[in-house]
Each structure stands twice: as structure tokens, then as C-alpha cells.
Motif scaffolding. Structure first.
Motif, PDB file in Angstrom:
ATOM      1  N   ASN A   1      11.110 -59.827  21.677  1.00 45.66           N
ATOM      2  CA  ASN A   1      11.789 -60.844  22.481  1.00 45.66           C
ATOM      3  C   ASN A   1      12.261 -60.245  23.807  1.00 45.66           C
ATOM      4  O   ASN A   1      12.194 -60.894  24.856  1.00 45.66           O
TER       5      ASN A   1
ATOM      6  N   SER B   1       3.979 -65.630  28.798  1.00 38.57           N
ATOM      7  CA  SER B   1       4.937 -65.636  27.692  1.00 38.57           C
ATOM      8  C   SER B   1       4.318 -66.201  26.418  1.00 38.57           C
ATOM      9  O   SER B   1       4.592 -65.725  25.311  1.00 38.57           O
TER      10      SER B   1
ATOM     11  N   SER C   1       3.967 -64.328  22.941  1.00 32.43           N
ATOM     12  CA  SER C   1       4.572 -64.902  21.741  1.00 32.43           C
ATOM     13  C   SER C   1       3.567 -64.952  20.598  1.00 32.43           C
ATOM     14  O   SER C   1       3.918 -64.697  19.440  1.00 32.43           O
TER      15      SER C   1
END
Length: 231
Positions: free
Chosen positions: A156, A205, A209
Motif C-alpha cells: 500500500n 495504481s 493493486s
């Protein structure tokens, strides 16, 4: 279709590749280098925080306190604009790497320290009963389990870092966001360009992810197979 709509579509299409290239050429390397170096700093700092040597622990605590308690933007300005007054002049990219590395190191050290602390004390005791030293117990028993615990929050942080690299534009690194600013200044369509920049960050992103989910499944299966046993 109106002339303005056609113009906006044309700008969007022709600006996409320059923006993506800036992301691949500067944003991605800046993220990877800073995160890799930051993990090394984080690991060393976490061990220092857990050390029985008080001066070492205090130095590590002070570093984490300073970095976590001040804005990253201010840190970048100190490194790039402030250090020259002391005779230390850095080009934009290395200055950004140093700033982001220090940030990752401070925040990552707390994640790693918490992950190590989450391992039951019985794991240490069992390792000692087998004749392992503290270093062997840490390397063979504690760290493999702590890695599984710390992987999600560390990843994260990695995803957050790729977005935080937009701050490098303030010290003239020609990464994705600054490239967007340059094109905006030329075509005078800020809403369109900044939305396009946001979409490219979103693309990066989303890919990361997906990689995070894959790694978590893989390490989760590995942990289940290992069964948490001491061998």
C-alpha cells in the motif's frame, strides 16, 4: 461534433503518449529506486528501534519522528533548495530519490517493526530452545512470518509512493505531473490535461493493486504450506 470537442479529443490523443512516456521514464524509475532503497533503510531502522542498545534505538526513533512529523514537500524543498546554502547541490532526480527514500524508510520501518512485534513470543522461545541465536531466530523464523504480515501495508505504501512522486514536479523533475503542467501551459486546457494525468496515475495504481493481490495470494499459500513450523 463541435470544433471545441474535436480540439479536446485531438489534445487528449496527442498528449497521451508524452504523458505516458514521462511516467515510464521518470515516475516509475523514481518510485522503484526510492522504494527499494527505502526498504533497506526501513529494515535497518526497524532493527535499530528494536535494539537493546539505547543510543541506537534513540537515533532511529529521532529519524522516524522527524520524517513522519514533517511534510514530504517541505523535506524535498530542504534537500533541493536548502542544502545548496551549505554547499551541497543536488540535481533534481537524485534529490527526489533521497527525499522519497527517507520517507519510505521512516514509514516502512514502523510497518516492519510492528510486523516483527506481532510474532508471538513463543516463536522466539522455541527457536532459542533449539539452540538458535537471536540472529538465527530472526532470520529463519521471525522474518519469514513478519514478511507475510507486512506485505499488504508495504505494498500500500508502494502504491501511495507512485502518487506521491507528483511532488517531485515542485523540484523540477520532469515526471508525469510536471509533463502535464508543461502541456497544459501550451494548450490552455487544464481540466482535460489534469484529468488525463489522473487517469494515467489510476492506470499505474490499478496495475500495482493487481500485482499486490497476486503476491498476497502467493505468499498466503506459501505460508499455509509452511504451516508456521520451526524446522
Amino acid at each position: 461534433m463541435s470544433d471545441r470537442t474535436e480540439r479536446l479529443i485531438d489534445i487528449f490523443i496527442h498528449s497521451f503518449m508524452p504523458l505516458l512516456q514521462a511516467g515510464v521514464k521518470f515516475t516509475v524509475p523514481l518510485t522503484l529506486i526510492s522504494f527499494a532503497l527505502g526498504l533497506i533503510v526501513a529494515f535497518i531502522t526497524a532493527l535499530a528501534r528494536l535494539s537493546s542498545l539505547k543510543p541506537l534505538s534513540w537515533i532511529a526513533w529521532f529519524y522516524v519522528w522527524i520524517i513522519r512529523g514533517t511534510p514530504l514537500l517541505v523535506q524535498l524543498f530542504i534537500i533541493f533548495y536548502g542544502l545548496p546554502s551549505l554547499g551541497v547541490t543536488l540535481t533534481p532526480f537524485p534529490a527526489a530519490v533521497i527525499g522519497f527514500t527517507l520517507s519510505v524508510g521512516a514509514y516502512g520501518s514502523e510497518i516492519i517493526r510492528a510486523a516483527i512485534g506481532s510474532i508471538p513470543a513463543g516463536q522466539w522461545e522455541a527457536a532459542y530452545s533449539l539452540g538458535m541465536t537471536r540472529g538465527q531466530a530472526l532470520r529463519r523464523i521471525i522474518l519469514p512470518q513478519a514478511t507475510t504480515v507486512s506485505l499488504p501495508p508495504l505494498f500500500n505504501s508502494f502504491i501511495s509512493l507512485i502518487k506521491d512522486t507528483s511532488l517531485a514536479a515542485t523540484i523540477t523533475v520532469t515526471e508525469l505531473f510536471q509533463k502535464g503542467q508543461q502541456i497544459t501551459a501550451a494548450v490552455y486546457e487544464p481540466l482535460l490535461l489534469y484529468i488525463e494525468v489522473a487517469l494515467i496515475y489510476l492506470l499505474f495504481s490499478t496495475v500495482l493493486s493487481g500485482l499486490q493481490s497476486w503476491l498476497e495470494r502467493r505468499y498466503g499459500r506459501h505460508n499455509v504450506r509452511a504451516g508456521g513450523r520451526i524446522s
